[in-house]
Design a protein around this motif. Sequence first.
Motif, PDB file in Angstrom:
ATOM      1  N   ARG A 229       0.870  -1.177   0.000  1.00 18.65           N
ATOM      2  CA  ARG A 229       0.000   0.000   0.000  1.00 18.65           C
ATOM      3  C   ARG A 229       0.901   1.220   0.000  1.00 18.65           C
ATOM      4  NH1 ARG A 229      -2.573  -3.646  -1.015  1.00 18.65           N
ATOM      5  NH2 ARG A 229      -4.600  -4.356  -0.242  1.00 18.65           N
ATOM      6  N   PHE A 230       0.465   2.251  -0.713  1.00 19.94           N
ATOM      7  CA  PHE A 230       1.307   3.426  -0.881  1.00 19.94           C
ATOM      8  C   PHE A 230       0.626   4.648  -0.272  1.00 19.94           C
ATOM      9  CE2 PHE A 230       1.928   0.534  -4.511  1.00 19.94           C
ATOM     10  CZ  PHE A 230       3.222   0.120  -4.211  1.00 19.94           C
ATOM     11  N   PHE A 231       1.252   5.173   0.780  1.00 23.93           N
ATOM     12  CA  PHE A 231       0.799   6.381   1.436  1.00 23.93           C
ATOM     13  C   PHE A 231       1.619   7.569   0.932  1.00 23.93           C
ATOM     14  CE2 PHE A 231      -0.595   2.967   4.072  1.00 23.93           C
ATOM     15  CZ  PHE A 231      -1.650   3.408   4.848  1.00 23.93           C
ATOM     16  N   ARG A 232       1.146   8.767   1.206  1.00 22.21           N
ATOM     17  CA  ARG A 232       1.913   9.978   0.872  1.00 22.21           C
ATOM     18  C   ARG A 232       3.124  10.054   1.812  1.00 22.21           C
ATOM     19  NH1 ARG A 232      -1.303  14.844  -1.090  1.00 22.21           N
ATOM     20  NH2 ARG A 232      -3.230  14.057  -1.993  1.00 22.21           N
ATOM     21  N   GLU A 233       4.304   9.825   1.270  1.00 20.07           N
ATOM     22  CA  GLU A 233       5.509   9.853   2.094  1.00 20.07           C
ATOM     23  C   GLU A 233       5.724  11.266   2.651  1.00 20.07           C
ATOM     24  OE1 GLU A 233       9.470  10.596   3.201  1.00 20.07           O
ATOM     25  OE2 GLU A 233       8.718  11.307   1.256  1.00 20.07           O
ATOM     26  N   TYR A 234       6.167  11.347   3.897  1.00 17.01           N
ATOM     27  CA  TYR A 234       6.180  12.609   4.639  1.00 17.01           C
ATOM     28  C   TYR A 234       7.014  13.699   3.957  1.00 17.01           C
ATOM     29  CZ  TYR A 234       7.201  16.004   8.288  1.00 17.01           C
ATOM     30  OH  TYR A 234       7.360  17.172   8.992  1.00 17.01           O
ATOM     31  N   PHE A 235       8.274  13.384   3.583  1.00 10.57           N
ATOM     32  CA  PHE A 235       9.129  14.400   2.974  1.00 10.57           C
ATOM     33  C   PHE A 235       8.606  14.817   1.602  1.00 10.57           C
ATOM     34  CE2 PHE A 235      12.307  12.147   5.742  1.00 10.57           C
ATOM     35  CZ  PHE A 235      12.444  13.175   6.667  1.00 10.57           C
ATOM     36  N   SER A 236       8.018  13.870   0.886  1.00 14.82           N
ATOM     37  CA  SER A 236       7.393  14.200  -0.396  1.00 14.82           C
ATOM     38  C   SER A 236       6.240  15.177  -0.186  1.00 14.82           C
ATOM     39  CB  SER A 236       6.867  12.928  -1.070  1.00 14.82           C
ATOM     40  OG  SER A 236       7.867  11.947  -1.194  1.00 14.82           O
ATOM     41  N   GLU A 237       5.469  14.921   0.849  1.00 13.75           N
ATOM     42  CA  GLU A 237       4.294  15.745   1.127  1.00 13.75           C
ATOM     43  C   GLU A 237       4.694  17.162   1.536  1.00 13.75           C
ATOM     44  OE1 GLU A 237      -0.008  16.148   1.627  1.00 13.75           O
ATOM     45  OE2 GLU A 237       1.352  14.871   0.478  1.00 13.75           O
ATOM     46  N   THR A 238       5.757  17.297   2.309  1.00 12.10           N
ATOM     47  CA  THR A 238       6.152  18.623   2.768  1.00 12.10           C
ATOM     48  C   THR A 238       6.908  19.412   1.694  1.00 12.10           C
ATOM     49  OG1 THR A 238       8.172  17.678   3.742  1.00 12.10           O
ATOM     50  CG2 THR A 238       6.259  17.922   5.185  1.00 12.10           C
ATOM     51  N   SER A 239       7.582  18.720   0.781  1.00  8.27           N
ATOM     52  CA  SER A 239       8.398  19.406  -0.224  1.00  8.27           C
ATOM     53  C   SER A 239       7.751  19.518  -1.594  1.00  8.27           C
ATOM     54  CB  SER A 239       9.748  18.690  -0.368  1.00  8.27           C
ATOM     55  OG  SER A 239      10.449  18.674   0.848  1.00  8.27           O
ATOM     56  N   ALA A 240       6.850  18.607  -1.930  1.00  8.96           N
ATOM     57  CA  ALA A 240       6.231  18.615  -3.267  1.00  8.96           C
ATOM     58  C   ALA A 240       4.773  18.164  -3.169  1.00  8.96           C
ATOM     59  CB  ALA A 240       7.018  17.730  -4.220  1.00  8.96           C
ATOM     60  N   LYS A 241       4.014  18.830  -2.300  1.00  9.94           N
ATOM     61  CA  LYS A 241       2.629  18.431  -2.067  1.00  9.94           C
ATOM     62  C   LYS A 241       1.804  18.455  -3.351  1.00  9.94           C
ATOM     63  CE  LYS A 241      -1.397  19.277   0.862  1.00  9.94           C
ATOM     64  NZ  LYS A 241      -2.348  19.171  -0.258  1.00  9.94           N
ATOM     65  N   TRP A 242       2.038  19.450  -4.202  1.00  8.77           N
ATOM     66  CA  TRP A 242       1.266  19.556  -5.444  1.00  8.77           C
ATOM     67  C   TRP A 242       1.439  18.307  -6.312  1.00  8.77           C
ATOM     68  CZ3 TRP A 242       3.621  19.145 -10.165  1.00  8.77           C
ATOM     69  CH2 TRP A 242       5.003  19.308 -10.201  1.00  8.77           C
ATOM     70  N   LEU A 243       2.644  17.732  -6.264  1.00  5.09           N
ATOM     71  CA  LEU A 243       2.902  16.528  -7.054  1.00  5.09           C
ATOM     72  C   LEU A 243       2.238  15.315  -6.413  1.00  5.09           C
ATOM     73  CD1 LEU A 243       4.251  15.146  -9.411  1.00  5.09           C
ATOM     74  CD2 LEU A 243       6.407  15.142  -8.139  1.00  5.09           C
ATOM     75  N   ASN A 244       2.300  15.217  -5.098  1.00  7.16           N
ATOM     76  CA  ASN A 244       1.559  14.169  -4.404  1.00  7.16           C
ATOM     77  C   ASN A 244       0.067  14.275  -4.703  1.00  7.16           C
ATOM     78  OD1 ASN A 244       3.462  12.568  -3.183  1.00  7.16           O
ATOM     79  ND2 ASN A 244       3.179  13.391  -1.127  1.00  7.16           N
ATOM     80  N   ASP A 245      -0.460  15.505  -4.680  1.00  7.18           N
ATOM     81  CA  ASP A 245      -1.881  15.706  -4.982  1.00  7.18           C
ATOM     82  C   ASP A 245      -2.216  15.172  -6.371  1.00  7.18           C
ATOM     83  OD1 ASP A 245      -2.302  16.953  -2.553  1.00  7.18           O
ATOM     84  OD2 ASP A 245      -2.244  18.990  -3.359  1.00  7.18           O
ATOM     85  N   LYS A 246      -1.359  15.504  -7.331  1.00  8.03           N
ATOM     86  CA  LYS A 246      -1.583  15.058  -8.708  1.00  8.03           C
ATOM     87  C   LYS A 246      -1.598  13.532  -8.788  1.00  8.03           C
ATOM     88  CE  LYS A 246      -1.703  15.121 -13.245  1.00  8.03           C
ATOM     89  NZ  LYS A 246      -2.976  15.446 -13.930  1.00  8.03           N
ATOM     90  N   ILE A 247      -0.656  12.895  -8.123  1.00  8.71           N
ATOM     91  CA  ILE A 247      -0.539  11.438  -8.216  1.00  8.71           C
ATOM     92  C   ILE A 247      -1.681  10.737  -7.505  1.00  8.71           C
ATOM     93  CG2 ILE A 247       0.873   9.483  -7.443  1.00  8.71           C
ATOM     94  CD1 ILE A 247       3.321  11.254  -8.140  1.00  8.71           C
ATOM     95  N   TRP A 248      -1.987  11.156  -6.287  1.00 14.61           N
ATOM     96  CA  TRP A 248      -3.045  10.460  -5.542  1.00 14.61           C
ATOM     97  C   TRP A 248      -4.433  10.789  -6.095  1.00 14.61           C
ATOM     98  CZ3 TRP A 248       1.641   9.751  -3.732  1.00 14.61           C
ATOM     99  CH2 TRP A 248       1.884   8.592  -2.984  1.00 14.61           C
ATOM    100  N   ASN A 249      -4.622  11.985  -6.671  1.00 16.89           N
ATOM    101  CA  ASN A 249      -5.897  12.283  -7.335  1.00 16.89           C
ATOM    102  C   ASN A 249      -6.055  11.450  -8.604  1.00 16.89           C
ATOM    103  OD1 ASN A 249      -6.633  14.165  -5.419  1.00 16.89           O
ATOM    104  ND2 ASN A 249      -5.862  15.918  -6.562  1.00 16.89           N
ATOM    105  N   THR A 250      -4.968  11.274  -9.332  1.00 13.66           N
ATOM    106  CA  THR A 250      -5.006  10.425 -10.529  1.00 13.66           C
ATOM    107  C   THR A 250      -5.321   8.985 -10.148  1.00 13.66           C
ATOM    108  OG1 THR A 250      -3.416  11.840 -11.680  1.00 13.66           O
ATOM    109  CG2 THR A 250      -3.690   9.594 -12.512  1.00 13.66           C
ATOM    110  N   ALA A 251      -4.704   8.510  -9.081  1.00 13.29           N
ATOM    111  CA  ALA A 251      -4.971   7.148  -8.615  1.00 13.29           C
ATOM    112  C   ALA A 251      -6.457   6.973  -8.299  1.00 13.29           C
ATOM    113  CB  ALA A 251      -4.124   6.834  -7.386  1.00 13.29           C
ATOM    114  N   LYS A 252      -7.055   7.977  -7.673  1.00  7.31           N
ATOM    115  CA  LYS A 252      -8.480   7.914  -7.355  1.00  7.31           C
ATOM    116  C   LYS A 252      -9.319   7.875  -8.619  1.00  7.31           C
ATOM    117  CE  LYS A 252     -12.078  10.352  -4.749  1.00  7.31           C
ATOM    118  NZ  LYS A 252     -12.380  11.540  -3.886  1.00  7.31           N
TER     119      LYS A 252
END
Length: 329
Positions: A229-252
């Motif tokens: 299972r893939f969660f939003r990794e902490y450093f990714s979330e704090t440094s590139a949240k917009w990219l995490n948003d793009k990836i997890w929204n696409t996954a949804k």
Amino acid sequence: MRNFIILALASFLMSVVALSCSEGQATEERTEKATMDIPQFNYDSAYSYIERQCSFGPRVPGTEAHQSCLDWIVSFFKENGADTVIVQKGETTLYDSTKKTVLNVIAVYGQEKENRVMLSSHWDSRPFADMEILKENRQKPIPGADDGASGVGVLMEVARIMNNNRPKMGVDIILFDLEDWGAPEWLANASGDNGWCLGSQYWALHTHIPGYKAQFGILLDMVGGSESRFFREYFSETSAKWLNDKIWNTAKEIGLSNRFIDQTGGAITDDHIPVMQHTGIPCIDIVSFNPEGDAGFPDYWHTLHDNMDNISKATLADVGKLLLTLLYQ
């Protein structure tokens, strides 16, 4: 006059319906075309690439298995349409002050394109199974089927697809060496970033093109486990949240919410950190995370059980589908 108005109104309504149907059909055609334009990820191929890596034995830097696997990886990218394949060689220092050669692999697709995306994983495997229960097994090298080979296998399948179907942007696949030679658990000072991610540190300080830039980077690590299972990794979330948003929204959007959990997970020392620190490229980590596990990772992590028995074609299919959607949609 009344009949004319009724007829005119009927004609107007029919034209509206026809126009709506036409627009609806066009929308369906556009949607279908967009879907058709996203290539199908072949999880059987990805699985076979992981299996082939493991067949060489543990890919511990400096061993014959490591060199044989390197030769095969380089040949694969050349045979599958890479414009350029670079083996970046350098020297780095391990946690115990030992000098070690690092061999990063860079496969360039669409080298003429200014807009670029960086996809990465590490291709080495850990030299000691320091999480083994039996003490006598802790200095044996791990097979590294999930921890290393799975990310490489997914990216090799992406490369095979790009050979015949190039995305609009340029893509650089970077396989980092010496990610997994951090200090073993039995050392008192085995903590933090003590010797981890040496290949990515070297590349980030000596990029294969001076001043190399990409719009963003995606790192894959342990992406093949059956329970992954893939969660939003902490450093990714704090440094590139917009990219995490793009990836997890696409996954949804593509029905992968059960695999890509839209919650923040652990803070993980991984290859994305030196990339962001030294190049400024936004880079996120897609990494298996087990919030109920002792170390936050699968039970076979850094053990002799990290083998092909744990690799799931369903997980590979989900990760591959997400990557291809991001690249081609």
